[in-house]
Design a protein around this motif. Structure first.
Motif: not given
Length: 391
Positions: A263-282
């Motif tokens: 929920y909300g944006a991922a803060p730095q130095d906590a955990y990763e999230e790659d939404l752009k990767g899911y968009a690029e893969s379709g």
């Protein structure tokens, strides 16, 4: 006992000290003289002939219980004796010792009607708080200490310590790094079955036998809460919180990650999230909402640990029946620009919050409906994390 000393002077009070056969102080009383009011009859004092100020009890020559230190008198009942002391009826302290005679625990029991006790602690039995000293030392050289609270049934409700190696078997390797600031606090809460006060024995070795929540500050500035089932050293759930619950991780019986609700944006130095990767893969075909009231993303994991985005939220332009934000969102936005005020007014009148599969097929719409769906479908933010409190 109280006698006239001189024609115009009277003894107002006397203090009596009582000892047992081993010369241990067991009781301190105050005796007041009613003659004290002869000096000032216009504003007479409320005279209590006898008050028990302090009580002490010993076992094997060691002080194991005291009352009246600090605070008001133990009792003003003329017939009271220290042998009548009961936890819950009177404020008292109890002490436990190590085999070598050093102090191990000091437990403070609330009495009925204590001025410093909360409403819940004034209920019959009282409950209380205490300090437990561990054999380990802090980096400062001080002896490690655990602060705890317990209820009227002598059951732990929560504890805290600055000794970050406490219950080390519960510490997860991925999150061993706590807050960087000195004095970081590690906390345990016990929201499930009762935890007897006897768990303080043997250095809290039995703490893993009970359901518990381990809470600590992460270096990112967020607070991490890990939910353990009884008998397990692997968490069933982990929550990351700032002002809100930002991320909820669910684990299987083997300790492997099976689902993440973000929920909300991922803060730095906590955990990763790659939404752009899911968009690029379709897989992702809408611009996800990562801020605001409806900004959920759900990730599921298979037995091999492979991640799959299964649920996402976006803002929908109702008049055009299209997602509000252009896609892909990292390219220049071709939509007409609006001022902040215009965008706010337009959003209130024409924009709906929708959540569903990453291809944009709507599952639920509206803030209240979305929050309810997240709680019922994914168990988001419904876990009871503290004693007497349900989220």
């Amino acid at each position: 006992m109280l006698v006239k000393l001189l024609p115009h002077y009277y003894m107002s009070s006397a203090t009596a000290f009582y000892y047992d056969g081993s010369n241990n102080l067991i009781e301190v009383d105050r005796y007041m003289s009613p003659e004290a009011n002869r000096l000032n009859p216009k504003y007479p004092l409320k005279i209590v002939a006898r008050s028990v100020l302090y009580c002490f009890r010993y076992e094997d020559g060691r002080l194991v219980q005291s009352a009246g230190l600090p605070g008001p008198s133990v009792s003003k009942d003329p017939a009271f004796s220290c042998g009548q002391l009961k936890a819950g009826e009177h404020s008292l302290e109890r002490y436990r010792y190590n085999a070598n005679g050093t102090l191990r625990a000091m437990l403070n029991y609330y009495g009925e009607g204590d001025a410093d006790a909360s409403d819940s602690q004034r209920k019959p039995g009282g409950g209380g708080y205490g300090s437990i000293w561990l054999p380990e030392r802090l980096p400062s050289g001080e002896q490690a200490r655990v602060e705890l609270h317990f209820n009227a049934k002598d059951e732990l409700t929560n504890l805290s310590t600055t000794f970050l190696e406490f219950a080390a078997a519960d510490a997860q390797p991925s999150y061993a790094a706590r807050g960087d600031a000195g004095g970081s606090m590690l906390e345990y809460r016990f929201p499930g079955s009762p935890v007897p006060l006897s768990v303080i024995d043997k250095g809290f070795a039995a703490i893993g036998s009970y359901p518990r929540v381990r809470i600590f500050p992460h270096r990112s500035g967020m607070t991490v809460s890990e939910v353990f089932d009884a008998g397990s050293r692997k968490p069933r759930q982990r929550q990351w919180r700032s002002l809100d619950l930002n991320r909820q991780e669910m684990y299987g019986g083997n300790g492997k990650l099976i689902r993440v609700v973000q929920y909300g944006a991922a803060p730095q130095d906590a955990y990763e999230e790659d939404l752009k990767g899911y968009a690029e893969s379709g897989v992702l075909k809408v611009t996800p909402t990562t801020t605001g009231y409806a900004s959920y993303r759900v990730y599921d994991y298979d037995t091999a640990g492979k991640e799959r985005l299964t649920f996402v939220c976006w803002q929908h332009d109702v008049p055009s029946n299209k997602p509000l934000r252009h896609f892909p969102w990292w390219t220049p936005d071709p939509t007409p620009k609006r001022s902040r005020e215009e965008a706010l007014i337009y959003g209130m009148k024409n924009v709906a919050n929708r959540c569903g599969t990453p291809d944009g097929k709507m599952v639920v719409q509206g803030l209240a409906a979305i929050d309810s769906y997240m709680a019922k479908t994914y168990g988001y933010d419904v876990e009871k994390l503290s004693y007497g409190e349900a989220r």
